[in-house]
Design an enzyme around this catalytic site. Structure first.
Site, PDB file in Angstrom:
ATOM      1  N   ASP A  82      64.879  32.361 -44.952  1.00 16.17           N
ATOM      2  CA  ASP A  82      66.023  33.156 -44.491  1.00 16.17           C
ATOM      3  C   ASP A  82      65.553  34.152 -43.417  1.00 16.17           C
ATOM      4  OD1 ASP A  82      68.632  34.113 -44.554  1.00 16.17           O
ATOM      5  OD2 ASP A  82      68.265  35.483 -46.223  1.00 16.17           O
ATOM      6  N   HIS A  83      66.322  34.280 -42.349  1.00 17.19           N
ATOM      7  CA  HIS A  83      66.049  35.279 -41.286  1.00 17.19           C
ATOM      8  C   HIS A  83      64.624  35.266 -40.743  1.00 17.19           C
ATOM      9  CE1 HIS A  83      69.910  37.292 -41.225  1.00 17.19           C
ATOM     10  NE2 HIS A  83      69.935  37.218 -42.543  1.00 17.19           N
ATOM     11  N   ASP A 104      66.671  33.421 -36.707  1.00 13.42           N
ATOM     12  CA  ASP A 104      67.655  34.468 -36.429  1.00 13.42           C
ATOM     13  C   ASP A 104      67.385  35.086 -35.064  1.00 13.42           C
ATOM     14  OD1 ASP A 104      69.430  36.485 -36.299  1.00 13.42           O
ATOM     15  OD2 ASP A 104      68.790  37.528 -38.116  1.00 13.42           O
ATOM     16  N   HIS A 180      75.727  42.697 -44.325  1.00 15.85           N
ATOM     17  CA  HIS A 180      74.520  42.639 -45.156  1.00 15.85           C
ATOM     18  C   HIS A 180      74.422  43.894 -46.005  1.00 15.85           C
ATOM     19  CE1 HIS A 180      72.460  39.756 -42.163  1.00 15.85           C
ATOM     20  NE2 HIS A 180      72.571  39.123 -43.305  1.00 15.85           N
ATOM     21  N   HIS A 211      76.668  34.710 -44.459  1.00 14.26           N
ATOM     22  CA  HIS A 211      75.698  35.702 -44.942  1.00 14.26           C
ATOM     23  C   HIS A 211      76.478  36.870 -45.542  1.00 14.26           C
ATOM     24  CE1 HIS A 211      71.726  34.506 -43.007  1.00 14.26           C
ATOM     25  NE2 HIS A 211      72.551  33.503 -42.786  1.00 14.26           N
ATOM     26  N   GLY A 212      75.811  37.632 -46.405  1.00 12.23           N
ATOM     27  CA  GLY A 212      76.502  38.781 -47.007  1.00 12.23           C
ATOM     28  C   GLY A 212      77.586  38.326 -47.967  1.00 12.23           C
ATOM     29  N   SER A 214      77.768  38.563 -51.197  1.00 10.22           N
ATOM     30  CA  SER A 214      77.833  39.264 -52.484  1.00 10.22           C
ATOM     31  C   SER A 214      79.209  39.879 -52.696  1.00 10.22           C
ATOM     32  CB  SER A 214      76.774  40.370 -52.547  1.00 10.22           C
ATOM     33  OG  SER A 214      75.505  39.814 -52.801  1.00 10.22           O
ATOM     34  N   ASN A 255      75.222  33.071 -48.858  1.00  9.33           N
ATOM     35  CA  ASN A 255      74.003  33.833 -49.175  1.00  9.33           C
ATOM     36  C   ASN A 255      74.303  34.989 -50.126  1.00  9.33           C
ATOM     37  OD1 ASN A 255      72.872  32.118 -47.339  1.00  9.33           O
ATOM     38  ND2 ASN A 255      72.038  33.713 -46.022  1.00  9.33           N
ATOM     39  N   THR A 258      72.441  40.956 -52.335  1.00 12.51           N
ATOM     40  CA  THR A 258      72.794  42.311 -52.777  1.00 12.51           C
ATOM     41  C   THR A 258      73.193  42.378 -54.252  1.00 12.51           C
ATOM     42  OG1 THR A 258      73.488  42.863 -50.555  1.00 12.51           O
ATOM     43  CG2 THR A 258      74.332  44.257 -52.305  1.00 12.51           C
TER      44      THR A 258
HETATM   45 ZN   LIG Z   1      71.544  37.319 -43.812  1.00 11.48          ZN
END
Ligand SMILES: [Zn+2]
Length: 317
Positions: A82-83, A104, A180, A211-212, A214, A255, A258
């Protein structure tokens, strides 16, 4: 370790369900993720950031995954970086330990993002590794990277089409209203479905990544604060209904990092608040594993992934 080709996983889930991609840093997280995936027969992605690799070492992470798989052999999973930057990606691709990598370069100008992504795609092809790129800029804090909300921008659907064609990436992370981390969710604007729809129209059947992903449960934040934390109570994640809806628009990978950090902080803060004479790491560790498994079971169910590993194995043997 049988690494499931990412191409097959994405093909199987497109438009039907989404793969939870969970960031792991520790033994407890790896063990819990495999237990939940095995138990519910949900395909999933174990992903590691350069931050996690720097912490636990790539070798330790790889061996934890192998050990977890031996313990939960019915688990169906892929491994993902990831990233990463070019260096991280090259290292991960050559190691033979990753089904896919993310380059990324989303903070670079458009043309440079294309060029940087294309370079990684070139190398990855030789090793049969999938490449995720990112277009648009997410706000928030992830690991040690922080992006101011004012600098964040939504993905431009028109740019998406040209980007995928020229960069040759296999999946694309899009900025459509998520952030994020647990600090920057001031929004309340939710997911931008009009943008997603436009991207899907231009790139039919092309897997997209969120992404993010959560939820950032507000009760969880309150419990952390009641046990001595100072988290922002206005933090806001993605609504479960929005996540489910996004699957229809080609979101294949969600993804999650968090929520697992919040859980870790809450379990440990409460445990040490309630038993101040204790220094045992095993007891809160066990609670964390148990609650991690329960949370992942809910997530798999939400994303429609429960039981899909069985279908996948029947289809692909
Ligand atoms: Zn991310």
């Amino acid at each position: 370790m049988p690494r499931v080709p990412a191409s097959r996983l994405f093909k199987a889930c497109y438009g039907k369900y989404a793969l939870a991609a969970v960031n792991v840093f520790s033994m407890e997280q790896v063990l819990a993720l495999f237990e939940a995936g095995d138990k519910t027969q949900s395909p999933f992605i174990v992903q590691m950031t350069p931050y996690a690799r720097d912490y636990a070492t790539p070798d330790m992470l790889d061996n934890m995954i192998k050990a977890a798989y031996r313990q939960f052999p019915r688990a169906l999973f892929a491994t993902h970086l990831d990233h990463g930057n070019e260096e991280h990606c090259a290292d991960a691709i050559r190691s033979g330990r990753y089904s896919s990598v993310m380059i990324d370069a989303s903070h670079s100008p458009f043309e440079e993002n294309i060029a940087r992504t294309a370079k990684v795609v070139n190398l990855a092809k030789k090793y049969d590794v999938f490449v995720e790129a990112e277009l648009g800029v997410l706000s928030g804090v992830e690991d040690n990277i922080s992006v101011d909300e004012r600098k964040a921008k939504y993905t431009d659907p028109e740019e998406c089409e040209a980007f995928v064609r020229e960069a040759g990436c296999n999946t694309l992370a899009v900025a459509v209203g998520t952030s994020h981390g647990a600090y920057k969710f001031s929004g309340g604007q939710g997911l931008q479905f009009d943008i997603l729809e436009d991207i899907q129209r231009r790139l039919p059947e092309f897997p997209l990544v969120l992404h993010g992903g959560s939820k950032v449960n507000v009760q969880e934040v309150h419990r952390i604060n009641e046990a001595g934390g100072k988290m922002n109570v206005n933090a806001k994640g993605v609504e479960p209904e929005e996540l489910q809806r996004s699957i229809n628009y080609g979101i294949c990978k969600v993804n999650i990092a968090t929520d697992m950090r919040l859980l870790w902080a809450r379990v440990h803060r409460e445990y040490f608040r309630d038993t101040p004479d204790q220094i045992d790491l095993v007891v809160p560790g066990k609670i964390y594993i148990r609650e991690f498994v329960a949370l992942m079971e809910q997530r798999f169910e939400l994303l429609g992934a429960t039981g899909q590993a069985e279908h996948f194995k029947k289809a692909y043997g």
